[in-house]
Design an enzyme around this catalytic site. Structure first.
Site, short mmCIF file in Angstrom:
data_model
loop_
_atom_site.label_atom_id
_atom_site.label_comp_id
_atom_site.label_asym_id
_atom_site.label_seq_id
_atom_site.Cartn_x
_atom_site.Cartn_y
_atom_site.Cartn_z
N ASP A 1 17.82 8.13 -4.83
CA ASP A 1 17.03 6.93 -5.14
C ASP A 1 17.91 5.71 -4.90
OD1 ASP A 1 15.95 4.67 -6.64
OD2 ASP A 1 14.52 6.12 -7.43
N ARG B 1 6.92 2.10 -5.91
CA ARG B 1 6.13 3.25 -5.50
C ARG B 1 5.68 4.00 -6.75
NH1 ARG B 1 8.32 7.96 -1.55
NH2 ARG B 1 9.55 8.47 -3.38
N THR C 1 1.16 8.94 -7.29
CA THR C 1 0.40 8.84 -6.03
C THR C 1 1.30 8.57 -4.84
OG1 THR C 1 0.14 6.44 -6.19
CG2 THR C 1 -1.51 7.81 -7.32
N ASP D 1 18.17 3.03 -7.79
CA ASP D 1 18.96 3.51 -8.93
C ASP D 1 20.45 3.56 -8.59
OD1 ASP D 1 16.83 3.73 -10.62
OD2 ASP D 1 16.61 5.89 -10.40
#
Ligand code: PRP
Ligand code: URA
Length: 215
Positions: A206, A110, A114, A209
């Site tokens: 995340d 991603r 944006t 991560d």
């Protein structure tokens, strides 16, 4: 499994073990090793529920004592497709339940600015039209990655696709349902909303991560 009238394509796996383990994932103090193990376990428990409608065929089995009738899952054409990277954490747990499955891969990340998906890899079995696909990604946030991955699978000929995630945001469920109303979404939790950076609240951070220790 729970359904919600606002999102007809969504199935929430409310099993107590899944909900217990999800709270461990959400905890910011959970270390990478445990996080990885729990993603694996939740994926396996969710797959148990998400495969409850698989067709069976009759089978003859020789026990040590006599011949009897049993059952086998028919077809053996299941395909697991993790969205890289974080989807990789869900593969092994499901594969233990369905060792006959094939595994494809879709590489997407991603864009931080944006929030739109950028694709970099695609490989699935060549007989896609004959297969049942389970697309895997722990996080359904804006839904951009999931919608793009489903579109890639359909371009390859797939017609039967389910999406399995752990945490879903309402925005992502809606976007995926609008783009692909035929895709049933399984999750462990439908969370409240996205923040301004596109992270799910309350979420778990995340996922990539936390799975791979790259925070
Ligand atoms: C995360 C997650 C999904 C995507 C969800 O991946 O694993 O693929 O974001 O967001 P969306 O619904 O708004 O598209 P990320 O792009 O961080 O890549 P990574 O797995 O390689 O870390
Ligand atoms: N991707 C993640 O890993 N976590 C989020 O909350 C949103 C997207």
């Amino acid at each position: 499994m729970d359904t919600t009238p606002a999102f007809p394509t969504l199935r929430v796996v409310s099993h107590p073990l899944v909900q217990h383990k999800l709270s461990i994932l959400r905890d910011r103090e959970t270390p990478t090793k445990i996080f990885k193990e729990i993603v694996d376990e939740i994926a396996m428990l969710m797959a148990y529920e998400a495969t409850s409608d698989l067709a069976l065929e009759d089978a003859v089995v020789e026990t040590p004592l006599e011949r009897t009738h049993g059952h086998r899952v028919s077809g053996k054409k299941l395909t697991l497709v993790p969205i890289l990277r974080a989807g990789l954490g869900m593969v092994e747990g499901i594969y233990r339940l369905v060792p006959g499955a094939r595994v494809g891969h879709i590489g997407l990340y991603r864009d931080h600015d944006t929030l739109e998906p950028v694709d970099y890899y695609f490989k699935v079995p060549s007989d896609a039209p004959e297969r049942d696909f389970f697309l895997l990604d722990p996080m359904l946030a804006t839904g951009g990655s999931a919608a793009a991955a489903v579109a890639s699978l359909k371009r390859a000929g797939a017609t039967r696709i389910r999406f399995m995630c752990i945490v879903a945001a309402p925005e992502g469920v809606q976007r995926l349902a609008t783009a692909h109303p035929d895709v049933i979404v399984y999750c462990a939790a439908l969370d409240r909303e996205l923040n301004e950076s596109g992270y799910i609240l309350p979420g778990l951070g995340d996922a990539g991560d936390r799975l791979f220790g790259t925070r």
